[in-house]
Design an enzyme around this catalytic site. Structure first.
Site, PDB file in Angstrom:
ATOM      1  N   ASP A  93       5.821 -29.250  -4.007  1.00 25.15           N
ATOM      2  CA  ASP A  93       6.746 -28.208  -3.571  1.00 25.15           C
ATOM      3  C   ASP A  93       8.209 -28.642  -3.576  1.00 25.15           C
ATOM      4  O   ASP A  93       9.088 -27.812  -3.612  1.00 25.15           O
ATOM      5  CB  ASP A  93       6.378 -27.731  -2.164  1.00 25.15           C
ATOM      6  CG  ASP A  93       6.802 -28.739  -1.114  1.00 25.15           C
ATOM      7  OD1 ASP A  93       6.609 -29.944  -1.366  1.00 25.15           O
ATOM      8  OD2 ASP A  93       7.334 -28.342  -0.075  1.00 25.15           O
TER       9      ASP A  93
ATOM     10  N   CYS B  67       3.159   1.683   3.123  1.00 22.89           N
ATOM     11  CA  CYS B  67       4.425   0.945   3.078  1.00 22.89           C
ATOM     12  C   CYS B  67       5.436   1.730   2.257  1.00 22.89           C
ATOM     13  O   CYS B  67       6.610   1.837   2.614  1.00 22.89           O
ATOM     14  CB  CYS B  67       4.241  -0.410   2.403  1.00 22.89           C
ATOM     15  SG  CYS B  67       3.041  -1.461   3.186  1.00 22.89           S
TER      16      CYS B  67
ATOM     17  N   ASP C 208       9.600 -32.944  -6.923  1.00 19.38           N
ATOM     18  CA  ASP C 208       8.355 -32.768  -7.662  1.00 19.38           C
ATOM     19  C   ASP C 208       8.557 -32.006  -8.963  1.00 19.38           C
ATOM     20  O   ASP C 208       7.675 -32.005  -9.819  1.00 19.38           O
ATOM     21  CB  ASP C 208       7.332 -31.996  -6.819  1.00 19.38           C
ATOM     22  CG  ASP C 208       6.913 -32.771  -5.591  1.00 19.38           C
ATOM     23  OD1 ASP C 208       6.647 -33.969  -5.749  1.00 19.38           O
ATOM     24  OD2 ASP C 208       6.866 -32.196  -4.508  1.00 19.38           O
TER      25      ASP C 208
ATOM     26  N   CYS D 232       0.841  -1.198   0.000  1.00 19.72           N
ATOM     27  CA  CYS D 232       0.000   0.000   0.000  1.00 19.72           C
ATOM     28  C   CYS D 232       0.870   1.240   0.000  1.00 19.72           C
ATOM     29  O   CYS D 232       2.091   1.163   0.064  1.00 19.72           O
ATOM     30  CB  CYS D 232      -0.905   0.005   1.219  1.00 19.72           C
ATOM     31  SG  CYS D 232       0.025   0.164   2.737  1.00 19.72           S
TER      32      CYS D 232
ATOM     33  N   ASP E 258       1.269 -33.582  -3.922  1.00 19.68           N
ATOM     34  CA  ASP E 258       2.380 -34.114  -3.165  1.00 19.68           C
ATOM     35  C   ASP E 258       1.965 -33.963  -1.708  1.00 19.68           C
ATOM     36  O   ASP E 258       1.112 -33.130  -1.399  1.00 19.68           O
ATOM     37  CB  ASP E 258       3.625 -33.283  -3.488  1.00 19.68           C
ATOM     38  CG  ASP E 258       4.747 -33.558  -2.535  1.00 19.68           C
ATOM     39  OD1 ASP E 258       5.058 -34.739  -2.351  1.00 19.68           O
ATOM     40  OD2 ASP E 258       5.293 -32.607  -1.976  1.00 19.68           O
TER      41      ASP E 258
END
Lengths: 730, 53
Positions: free
Chosen positions: A622, A33, A626, A30, A438
């Site tokens: 992940d 920030c 994989d 935003c 997974d």
């Protein structure tokens, strides 16, 4: 031991006296920030530029050469509450940005020309029905040509080049009919103007280019954005390693600056960033990202370690080997390459449409010319009518049909925490009808959690948590976090690989392995209950408490699996982990189909088997193990916590702990595909209406302009509907 | 119709000025951060902590 961070790999020198670094920053979303970061960094003396890019979530910093250590910026951002990572722009991203700017420049030129030519054309159209002199009309036409010809030569480059490439390769793409249409329209208009004819199509040609360029710019903008997201993900994961630069001096350097033969230190709780062999130290390592196996492996001198393994208990010195020596990773890389090649054969919806479209348009135009000649018209009139067919069928709306939907859908998916890694992911995700999960890190959370915290008195648990703060062991970190502990116990000592102990008010506290706390017998009973859990024991004097620590399922895993089943999507688990662990997870989630102890090659084999049966597989995983199957599947997704290679291979990446983004992404992509198809039908419907008028030779420039902009606007409005959608996942 | 001698160059030069302005804004990187630019327009000039006091 002295540790420094060496970021010099990422620092560039700008001009004579300035240094420059790009940082990817997490959690910027935003204006607040932005102001906080820019204010906080500008306050450092000698900083000459601190600018946040909110779109790409990056910060550009420049400072006077030799005055500051760039590591200080990262510390300052940490104080402000943001995690920052040095970032190196890939050449792939640079070329996407350059292409985007080029298309935007073309669009600017085309839009300028379209506005000015249209101004002249409207005068001619209204003059034709009133009192315009033929000389004035010719003057306006020549003026239009003066604007349109150079503008089309410049703004048409993207189409002309692509059409030329396709023709040299003896194929046809959408750009071939576009280029022919534009060139014919302009050429015909010049000839007609020379012969003082009423109608010229300069406006139609240039407007066509403008609309098509809008589509191209949107498409390219999405590519650029996904590329930037991928770049940031790479920076977030930018692996560093503690390299020995002296006998007992280490420096934290990026992996790119580490070479074979270097010696790195792998501390407990750290993930290994390189492949190598242990030369000193003993520890347990967690290889679940590589093999899916959740049990720890014991490592000592001579044990090979691979990038992605987590060091658990003791510090290790590792000699770096060349990547090709690591057989496991080399195998995964080979599988990955094969799978990626296979995937590039997927044909996008737009390409499939254009393959049908181009021959049909040219055949229609050719038949029109022939028909009129046979019917007794002059060659001149017949060719004019044929060109009118080409102009009116030019795929203006067709060019917008898909990029506009993709832009709208990727924007809304981004809000739901799904990032796109490839442009055609939306189409492929919409077709998915079988999901393979997974287990480790995907269905389960990547962090550990304490499962039986409620069975233990609160004050005891808190004490265990405070004691756990003194250890780097991931299990201890999980205990500390679950207990919400903040103040470590003073004087706690860690016995590597065993546990921590401390004395408080004369009572001995111990936290660690059952044997460390003298509680093997007690543990014997509960270990049989939960095969996946790591058991730690906390003892206070003679009292002992058993803590069971494990990777918990993601909070909404059950609801997400149920939601997928409700959508008629098959769900399956393929895991490299042991059978009891996989069975427990499958049972908890109500998934009937599961396989345990599966190797990367087996996973691909299973995907191929499903493919042959006609299933479109969505793979969600992940680990490094994989990555090949992510590439082999029809479409793939990875959590943000995934290993870097998996994340860059996956088509989509989802953020946060819940699995809800997966269901949301499927919902939005299905809706997007429906809208893309609708748009294509709208564009075709427009052609069905317009082509007979063109064939009959009644198309005036006014009709061409109106039909073209009308259908384009209709398609754009329809695309905006991709943004709306329910927030519910079930 | 002599007015065309003035109007046509005028229209073209206005359009051309728009095009030059667009190319300049593109070159100076004004399209690099569209989300951020939207917020910067309404951000306070003073850093928030100073204006709060």
């Amino acid at each position: 031991m002295h540790v420094t961070r060496d970021l010099s790999h990422y620092v560039r020198t700008v001009g004579t006296s300035l240094q420059h670094i790009d940082l990817a920053v997490e959690g910027v979303h935003c204006a607040g920030c932005m102001a906080k970061i820019e204010g906080g960094l500008s306050a450092i003396p000698e900083v000459t530029l601190a600018r946040v890019n909110l779109t790409d979530r990056r910060v550009v910093l420049e400072w006077k050469q030799g005055t500051l250590d760039p590591a200080r910026f990262i510390d300052r951002l940490e104080e402000l509450g943001y995690k920052a990572y040095p970032y190196e722009t890939e050449s792939a991203e640079l070329s996407e940005v350059a292409q985007f700017r080029f298309l935007l420049r073309c669009l600017g030129v085309a839009a300028f020309a379209a506005m000015n030519v249209m101004m002249l054309s409207i005068s001619v159209w209204s003059g034709n029905v009133s009192d315009m002199l033929p000389e004035q009309r010719d003057f306006f036409h020549w003026l239009s040509a003066l604007i349109a010809l150079p503008a089309a030569a410049y703004a048409g480059q993207p189409f002309f080049r692509s059409a030329w490439r396709a023709l040299s390769a003896k194929t046809a793409n959408m750009d071939v009919p576009i280029s022919i249409g534009v060139i014919m329209a302009l050429g015909l208009s010049v000839i007609e103007t020379i012969h003082h004819v009423e109608d010229a199509y300069f406006d139609a040609a240039i407007m066509l280019l403008t609309f098509l360029l809008v589509g191209r710019v949107l498409d390219q903008n999405m590519r650029r954005r996904t590329r930037a997201v991928a770049g940031n993900l790479a920076a977030l994961k930018a692996e560093t390693a503690a390299k020995f630069v002296g006998p007992d001096e280490i420096s934290q350097v990026p992996v790119a600056a580490i070479h074979s033969g270097d010696i790195v230190l792998l501390r407990p709780g750290e993930r290994c960033a390189v492949d190598g062999t242990v030369i000193e130290g003993r520890s347990e390592i967690d290889q679940s990202q590589i093999t899916g196996e959740t049990l720890y492996v014991t490592a000592g001198q001579g044990t090979p370690v691979y990038a992605g393994s987590m060091n658990i208990s003791g510090a290790l010195r590792v000699r770096v080997s060349a990547a090709s020596e690591a057989t496991l990773l080399a195998e995964i890389t080979r599988l990955l390459d094969n799978a990626l090649q296979a995937r590039s054969r997927y044909m996008r919806l737009a390409d499939r449409a254009s393959r049908l479209y181009a021959p049909m348009v040219h055949a229609t135009a050719f038949l029109t010319i022939l028909g009129w000649v046979i019917a007794g018209a002059s060659w001149h009139d017949a060719i004019v009518t044929g060109v009118a067919v080409l102009i009116i069928t030019c795929p203006c709306a067709l060019g917008l049909a898909i990029p506009t939907v993709q832009t709208a859908a990727s924007g809304v998916m981004f809000k739901f925490g799904v990032l796109l890694n490839s442009g055609d992911a939306i189409e492929r995700l919409a077709e998915a009808d079988h999901v393979i999960f997974d287990k480790t890190g995907t269905l389960t959370l990547p962090e550990l959690e304490v499962t039986n915290a409620t069975d233990i008195p609160a004050e005891i648990f808190e004490l265990a948590g405070r004691l756990a703060l003194s250890s780097n062991h991931p299990v201890a970190a999980a205990v500390a976090q679950a207990a919400g502990a903040r103040s470590p116990i003073v004087g706690a000592a860690e016995m590597a690989g065993q546990g921590v102990c401390a004395h408080v008010d004369g009572v001995e506290l111990r936290l660690g392995r059952p044997s460390f706390c003298g509680a093997e017998v007690l543990v014997g009973e509960s270990a049989s209950v939960d095969p996946e859990a790591s058991i730690v024991v906390f003892s206070k004097g003679t009292e002992t408490f058993i803590l069971s620590v494990r990777q918990g399922l993601r909070p909404d895993a059950q609801a997400a699996v149920a939601a997928l089943k409700a959508r008629n999507i098959g769900v399956e688990i393929l895991s490299g982990d042991r059978e009891p662990a996989v069975r427990a997870a499958a049972h908890a989630l109500g998934i009937a189909e599961w396989r345990a102890g599966v190797t990367p090659a087996d996973k691909i084999a299973r995907i191929e088997q499903l493919k042959r049966r006609g299933a479109k597989v969505l793979m969600i995983g992940d680990g490094i193990n994989d990555a090949p199957s992510l590439a082999a599947a029809h479409v793939s997704m990875a959590p943000i916590s995934a290993a870097q290679v998996s994340q860059s291979t996956a088509d989509l990446v989802f953020l946060g702990r819940p699995l809800a983004p997966i269901v949301a992404a499927i919902n939005f992509s299905r809706k997007a595909l429906r809208l893309m198809r609708q748009n294509l039908w709208l564009a075709i419907g427009y052609n069905v209406l317009a082509v007979p008028i063109a064939i009959s030779g009644k198309v005036t420039p006014l009709i061409a302009a109106g039909a073209m902009s009308g259908s384009s606007i209709l398609v754009m409005l329809n695309s905006l509907r991709a943004r709306s959608g329910s927030r519910e996942i079930v | 119709m002599e007015i065309l001698v003035i109007l046509v160059p005028l229209a073209l030069s206005l359009g051309g000025a728009g095009l030059v302005a667009f190319l300049w804004s593109l070159r100076s990187g004004q399209y690099d951060d569209l989300d951020g630019a939207a917020w910067r327009a309404i951000a306070d000039d003073e850093p928030p902590q100073e204006s709060a006091g």
